[in-house]
Design a protein around this motif. Structure first.
Motif, PDB file in Angstrom:
ATOM      1  N   GLN A 147       0.817  -1.205   0.000  1.00 41.75           N
ATOM      2  CA  GLN A 147       0.000   0.000   0.000  1.00 41.75           C
ATOM      3  C   GLN A 147       0.860   1.270   0.000  1.00 41.75           C
ATOM      4  N   ASP A 162      -2.183  -6.431   0.021  1.00 42.42           N
ATOM      5  CA  ASP A 162      -2.668  -5.075   0.274  1.00 42.42           C
ATOM      6  C   ASP A 162      -2.097  -4.141  -0.784  1.00 42.42           C
ATOM      7  N   LEU A 163      -2.974  -3.611  -1.636  1.00 38.66           N
ATOM      8  CA  LEU A 163      -2.586  -2.692  -2.706  1.00 38.66           C
ATOM      9  C   LEU A 163      -3.279  -1.337  -2.554  1.00 38.66           C
ATOM     10  N   ASP A 164      -3.650  -0.975  -1.327  1.00 38.02           N
ATOM     11  CA  ASP A 164      -4.320   0.306  -1.082  1.00 38.02           C
ATOM     12  C   ASP A 164      -3.455   1.474  -1.530  1.00 38.02           C
ATOM     13  N   ASN A 188      -2.727   3.061  -4.402  1.00 39.09           N
ATOM     14  CA  ASN A 188      -1.849   2.999  -5.563  1.00 39.09           C
ATOM     15  C   ASN A 188      -2.572   3.658  -6.745  1.00 39.09           C
ATOM     16  N   LEU A 214      -3.822   1.917  -9.607  1.00 40.09           N
ATOM     17  CA  LEU A 214      -4.260   0.827 -10.467  1.00 40.09           C
ATOM     18  C   LEU A 214      -5.427   1.222 -11.360  1.00 40.09           C
ATOM     19  N   LEU A 239      -7.822  -9.427  -0.161  1.00 35.52           N
ATOM     20  CA  LEU A 239      -7.327  -8.513  -1.180  1.00 35.52           C
ATOM     21  C   LEU A 239      -7.838  -7.116  -0.848  1.00 35.52           C
ATOM     22  N   SER A 240      -6.914  -6.160  -0.697  1.00 35.68           N
ATOM     23  CA  SER A 240      -7.293  -4.798  -0.352  1.00 35.68           C
ATOM     24  C   SER A 240      -6.864  -3.862  -1.466  1.00 35.68           C
ATOM     25  N   LEU A 241      -7.833  -3.135  -2.046  1.00 35.00           N
ATOM     26  CA  LEU A 241      -7.585  -2.235  -3.171  1.00 35.00           C
ATOM     27  C   LEU A 241      -8.133  -0.838  -2.887  1.00 35.00           C
ATOM     28  N   ASN A 244      -7.675   3.462  -5.123  1.00 34.27           N
ATOM     29  CA  ASN A 244      -6.933   3.224  -6.355  1.00 34.27           C
ATOM     30  C   ASN A 244      -7.617   3.856  -7.570  1.00 34.27           C
ATOM     31  N   LEU A 276     -12.597  -2.565  -1.155  1.00 32.83           N
ATOM     32  CA  LEU A 276     -12.581  -1.656  -2.296  1.00 32.83           C
ATOM     33  C   LEU A 276     -13.031  -0.254  -1.892  1.00 32.83           C
ATOM     34  N   ASN A 314     -12.490   4.379  -3.398  1.00 29.53           N
ATOM     35  CA  ASN A 314     -12.228   4.391  -4.833  1.00 29.53           C
ATOM     36  C   ASN A 314     -13.253   5.320  -5.484  1.00 29.53           C
TER      37      ASN A 314
END
Length: 813
Positions: free
Chosen positions: A309, A332-334, A336, A338, A356-358, A361, A382, A385
């Motif tokens: 993240q 965890d990709l918070d 970013n 994307l 899965l954390s987004l 993004n 999610l 966003n």
């Protein structure tokens, strides 16, 4: 003997205490310790000298205590550790010299010790003499943190100092890790965090077979040499967070087969070579968050948790990121970049992924093609966003997703069957969006859902005449529709069907616009236990509404506009435990409202307009109930005397200290427990005074002529007040002349008095109370009694007691 003013012991003060095992002299004013102080104390095991003014410890001061286990000298005025200060204390386990003014450790200061933890933290040490720790076998912990150390030469630990297990050097001024001698084959933990280290050069770490933890966080490291960790054969955890690393390439970490956790968060890393971590075959946790990474590298097959993240990742190339065989559970990709770049194959091969954390993004549409590959995904975040629209089947088929978070998206539209395929979804968060309408079939297929959060939207109505939004949620337990625009409770707002056993238990309808509660509330809430309708516009509760919610345990009606409550508003349920009515406009609370709820344990009536603490329901609900009454305009007059007595008897003043008087003016702002009964004044109406008379300080036990000596008056009494009582004053008046014929003081322990030479006639006896400052308290009518002395036919004391008791009872009535 701690916390005294001891500043000197003289010679051998403990000569006769040869078997003493534990001695605390902490928090005194001792300035020195020498060999004579503890002579003959051969069996002492624990010695506490901390928090004194000791600036000198003589040589061999502790030599007599060969069995000592703890020497505590922290927070004194020591400036150095002298040679052989702790000579031959081979059984010592703990030496604490922390928080002194030590600048120097002399040669052979800790000679002859074995298995000892040494704490010299929070001092002013800069360097060490050669052989400062010479011949020190098995130091378990050496704490040198919070000093001014820049280097530790190898010569300081010459001899057999090779089995140290933990070295603490955090909060010093070390700039080069190679300046720290690490020739300890048994070291397990190394902490060099919060220093000024800039580089970790080659050959920093020799072959260390037991080192398992390195903490080098909060430094200024910008470069790590290749293969510098190659000699660490048992390393488990490494922390390099909060540094200045910008690139990771080559074989910095090599192929450490035992490494489990690596933290490189909060650096400046912009690029990572593709196979940087691929050889770390045992790595379980990898923190790379809060950097500026633009692309994802090849992850190790064994990795379980990956934190990425707060980076600049804009795309994911699955073919060079996720190995065919992997064990990833959490990603965890918070925060970013994307966006909507995720398509089919993005999460290919992540067959074991659970979370899965987004978040944040800028995703505008759920990438259901990518999610369709995650057949084991359980938690999907999610939120934050830009998803404004959910189409039918927006998430594909995710058969084991348990929790879905879609909060803070600005969502305006949800289509029918948007969540179709989420067969085991338990929790759905749609709060903090911009929803004005949700179609009735939006949640069709979500038969396992137990919690739904629709708070902070713009919903006014979510049902029609025949169907409700929540009808498809067969397992629902908790519904949150707070912070919306609901103006009424419709018949289909909550799920109900005579053939479907709905089990809704918690409902939050706070912060809406409802003015009235009517019988529609009963539909679907027969099993509800927690109901929150606070912060609405309620001004009326219809009869038999809340009273018919027989399972209700906690009810919150606070911050509304209620001015009155009907006698049967809460019914006669036995489940109700807590009621919150604060911040309303209540003027009175009828007794029947609360009397029938026998299990009530908490009642909040604060911030209303109740001007009396109503005595009619107090005795019924007081036992075991906490009543909060703060900020009500209580009129403190004599009508509160009975209530005060009840509260004192059943609760004690600490349970009702929040009852504060608003009037009359002379009592305004004072708490009722601090006000005496005399200050609770009545009107001039004698009938009111008789009804609400003050509780007397004393009551008569016996009064009359002594049966053995007819010419002697016998008076005895007992105390009935909780006020300050220091003694008594007994006064005898002749009722014919009105003159005082006798007066005598009595101490607090005396409760009986005799008055000789009383002639025939009518008399009046008064027993007054004096407080601890010898001030006489006001007399109450029942503290004085009249009687007739005849000598020849004087009644017995027992008869007098019965008569006076009868008179007192009639007087009270």
């Amino acid at each position: 003997m701690s916390h005294n003013q001891i500043d000197d012991f003289g010679r051998n003060p403990f000569a006769r205490n040869t078997v003493l095992g534990w001695l605390s002299l902490s928090h005194n004013r001792l300035t020195r310790v020498d060999a004579r102080t503890f002579r003959s104390m051969r069996f002492l095991r624990r010695l506490y000298l901390n928090d004194n003014l000791i600036n000198n410890v003589g040589r061999s001061a502790f030599s007599a205590m060969r069995r000592i286990g703890t020497v505590e000298l922290s927070r004194n005025k020591l400036k150095q550790v002298d040679t052989k200060m702790f000579d031959d204390l081979e059984f010592c386990e703990n030496i604490n010299l922390g928080e002194n003014q030590i600048t120097k450790i002399q040669k052979n200061a800790f000679v002859g010790l074995f298995l000892v933890a040494i704490n010299i933290s929070h001092n002013q040490i800069t360097t060490f003499e050669d052989d400062a720790f010479v011949n020190t076998n098995n130091i378990t912990v050496l704490d040198l943190s919070y000093n001014n150390i820049t280097k530790i030469p190898k010569e300081s630990f010459s001899g057999t100092a090779s089995y140290m297990t933990e070295l603490r050097l955090q909060y010093n001024n070390i700039s080069d890790l190679s300046h720290i001698s690490l020739q300890f084959s048994g070291i397990k933990i190394l902490n060099v965090s919060y220093n000024r280290i800039e580089v970790i050069p080659r050959r920093t770490f020799p072959e260390l077979y037991e080192l398992h933890t390195i903490d080098a966080s909060h430094n200024q490291i910008s470069s790590i040499a290749r293969s510098v960790f190659g000699g660490l054969f048992s390393i488990r955890r490494m922390n390099f967070s909060y540094n200045k690393l910008d690139k990771l390439f080559g074989s910095i970490f090599g192929s450490l087969p035992t490494l489990l956790s690596l933290d490189m968060s909060y650096n400046r890393i912009s690029s990572i070579s593709r196979g940087m971590f691929a050889s770390l075959v045992s790595l379980r946790e990898l923190w790379l968050n809060n950097n500026v990474i633009s692309s994802v590298f090849l992850i190790p097959q064994s990795l379980n948790y990956l934190y990425l993240q707060h980076n600049n990742i804009s795309s994911i190339r699955p073919s060079i990121t996720w190995p065919t065989m992997n064990a990833l559970l959490y990603l965890d990709l918070d925060h970013n970049n994307l966006g909507d770049s995720m398509g089919g194959g993005t999460f290919q091969n992540l067959n074991s992924l659970r979370t899965l954390s987004l978040n944040n993004n800028s995703i505008t549409e759920p990438p259901w093609q990518a999610f369709g590959e995650l057949q084991t995904l359980q938690y999907l975040n999610l939120d934050y966003n830009k998803i404004t629209n959910l189409t039918r089947g927006a998430f594909g088929r995710l058969p084991v997703v348990f929790r879905l978070n879609l909060a803070y998206n600005g969502m305006t539209n949800i289509s029918k069957q948007s969540f179709d395929g989420l067969l085991q979804l338990l929790t759905l968060n749609l709060s903090h969006n911009a929803l004005h309408h949700i179609p009735n079939e939006a949640f069709r297929g979500c038969v396992s859902m137990q919690t739904i959060d629709l708070s902070y939207n713009y919903l006014k109505k979510i049902d029609n005449e025949t169907n409700g939004l929540f009808d498809d949620l067969l397992s629902i337990r908790y519904i949150d529709i707070s912070h919306n625009l609901f103006g009424t409770v419709s018949k289909k707002l909550f799920p109900y069907h005579k053939w479907i056993p709905y089990n809704l238990q918690r409902v939050d309808m706070s912060y809406n616009l409802m003015p009235v509660l009517h019988k529609n509330l009963l539909i679907g809430l027969q099993k509800v236990k927690f109901l929150n309708i606070s912060h609405n516009l309620l001004n009326e509760i219809r009869p038999s509404v809340i009273g018919n919610l027989t399972k209700l345990e906690v009810l919150d009606l606070s911050s509304n506009q209620l001015e009155a409550l009907g006698n049967t508003v809460f019914g006669r349920g036995k489940s109700l435990r807590e009621v919150y009515l604060q911040n309303n406009s209540l003027i009175s609370v009828p007794a029947p409202v609360l009397m029938s709820n026998e299990n009530l344990t908490f009642l909040d009536l604060s911030n209303n307009y109740l001007n009396h603490y109503y005595e009619d329901f107090v005795p019924r609900v007081i036992n075991g109930t906490t009543i909060r009454y703060t900020n009500n305009p209580v009129v403190c007059d004599c009508s509160l005397r009975r209530v005060r007595a009840w509260l004192d008897t059943w609760l004690g003043s600490w349970r009702w200290r929040d009852i504060v008087c608003a009037s009359p003016l002379h009592l305004a702002g004072r708490a009722l427990p601090a006000i005496s009964e005399e200050e609770l004044r009545c009107s001039d109406d004698r009938r009111v005074q008789d009804i609400f008379q003050v509780n007397p300080d004393v009551r008569f036990r016996l009064l009359g002529e002594n049966p053995d000596e007819m010419d002697r008056l016998d008076v005895s009494w007992y105390v009935t007040t909780r006020e300050d009582v220091g003694g008594f004053k007994v006064m005898v008046y002749n009722m014919s002349s009105g003159k005082e014929v006798a007066q005598r003081p009595f101490s607090y322990t005396q409760r009986r008095g005799f008055f000789p030479d009383v002639s025939r006639g009518r008399y009046r006896v008064c027993v007054a109370v004096t407080d601890s400052k010898n001030r006489t308290r006001a007399l109450q009518p029942s503290q004085c009694h009249g009687f007739y002395v005849s000598h020849a036919h004087a009644p017995t004391p027992t008869l007098i007691f019965l008569l006076t008791t009868l008179m007192a009872s009639l007087w009270l009535r």
